[in-house]
Design a protein around this motif. Structure first.
Motif, short mmCIF file in Angstrom:
data_model
loop_
_atom_site.label_atom_id
_atom_site.label_comp_id
_atom_site.label_asym_id
_atom_site.label_seq_id
_atom_site.Cartn_x
_atom_site.Cartn_y
_atom_site.Cartn_z
N SER A 197 13.89 -4.42 7.50
CA SER A 197 13.92 -3.59 6.29
C SER A 197 14.79 -4.22 5.22
O SER A 197 15.84 -4.77 5.51
CB SER A 197 14.47 -2.20 6.60
N VAL B 13 14.87 -1.26 -1.41
CA VAL B 13 14.22 -1.54 -2.69
C VAL B 13 15.27 -1.81 -3.76
O VAL B 13 15.12 -2.75 -4.56
CB VAL B 13 13.28 -0.38 -3.11
N ILE C 224 4.65 -8.75 -1.43
CA ILE C 224 4.56 -7.33 -1.80
C ILE C 224 3.34 -7.11 -2.69
O ILE C 224 2.57 -6.17 -2.48
CB ILE C 224 5.85 -6.87 -2.50
N GLU D 98 0.20 -7.10 -0.84
CA GLU D 98 0.25 -6.03 0.15
C GLU D 98 0.38 -6.50 1.60
O GLU D 98 0.05 -5.79 2.54
CB GLU D 98 -0.94 -5.07 -0.01
N ILE E 146 3.38 -7.13 2.60
CA ILE E 146 4.57 -6.32 2.84
C ILE E 146 4.34 -5.00 2.12
O ILE E 146 3.95 -5.00 0.95
CB ILE E 146 5.85 -7.00 2.30
N ARG E 147 4.62 -3.92 2.81
CA ARG E 147 4.39 -2.60 2.22
C ARG E 147 5.70 -1.82 2.13
O ARG E 147 6.63 -2.05 2.89
CB ARG E 147 3.38 -1.82 3.05
N PHE E 148 5.72 -0.89 1.21
CA PHE E 148 6.85 0.01 1.09
C PHE E 148 6.76 1.04 2.21
O PHE E 148 5.67 1.49 2.56
CB PHE E 148 6.83 0.72 -0.27
N SER F 144 9.71 5.13 0.34
CA SER F 144 9.73 4.23 -0.83
C SER F 144 11.12 3.72 -1.18
O SER F 144 11.32 3.16 -2.25
CB SER F 144 9.12 4.91 -2.06
N LYS G 291 12.64 1.64 1.05
CA LYS G 291 12.75 0.40 1.81
C LYS G 291 11.43 -0.34 1.84
O LYS G 291 10.36 0.26 1.81
CB LYS G 291 13.22 0.67 3.23
N ILE G 292 11.56 -1.64 1.91
CA ILE G 292 10.42 -2.52 2.14
C ILE G 292 10.51 -2.90 3.61
O ILE G 292 11.59 -3.20 4.11
CB ILE G 292 10.54 -3.78 1.26
N SER G 293 9.40 -2.87 4.30
CA SER G 293 9.41 -3.18 5.73
C SER G 293 8.41 -4.29 6.03
O SER G 293 7.30 -4.30 5.50
CB SER G 293 9.06 -1.93 6.52
#
Length: 149
Positions: free
Chosen positions: A61, A64, A102, A105, A107-109, A113, A115-117
């Motif tokens: 993680s 953001v 990102i 896509e 990497i997705r939120f 929203s 954190k980016i995981s």
């Protein structure tokens, strides 16, 4: 474990001739790296993960707010990938590559929203994927710190 991963990255950098240091105050970036040959400063965020299966890491993680704050030039993310006892790899990604992952896509939120995981997936020992994107070129690729992309 996170602090030991930072020290591990610094040790790797020092052994490769980089001038790396841990800042006294933690403001979200873990390592400052000076390239005296190019007179440049690199800012590094270190993340650590174990593997849940032989070919897929636990989710990593990134907040953001931290990611947005790090849109500066020369920011790198180094993911310490603990595959087995005493078997580690380093995935060294410039900020721009994470941003691109990102946008496409890979990497997705997370649902909240905040954190980016991401998870790192391997089909073999020598490759790495985030989502459907091949990031193998950045696996143990310390040279990415020497060249602008």
């Amino acid at each position: 474990v996170g602090k030991s991963a930072v020290h591990l990255v610094v040790a790797e950098l020092l052994s490769r001739g980089f001038n790396a240091q841990i800042p006294a105050i933690d403001e979200g970036l873990d390592v400052f790296l000076v390239n005296l040959k190019k007179n440049e400063l690199y800012l590094i965020q270190v993340k650590h993960t174990y593997y849940i299966t032989h070919n897929k890491s636990r989710p990593i993680s990134i907040t953001v707010s931290s990611f947005e704050k790090n849109k500066k030039a020369n920011v790198y993310y180094i993911f310490v990938l603990e595959r087995e006892i005493n078997k580690r790899d380093f995935l060294i990604l410039p900020f721009q590559i994470i941003d691109q992952l990102i946008r496409n896509e890979s990497i997705r939120f997370q649902e909240d929203s905040k954190k980016i995981s991401l998870s790192v997936i391997h089909n073999s020992e020598d490759n790495a994927f985030i989502g459907n994107t091949d990031v193998s070129r950045y696996l143990n690729a310390w040279d990415v710190l020497l060249y602008k992309k």
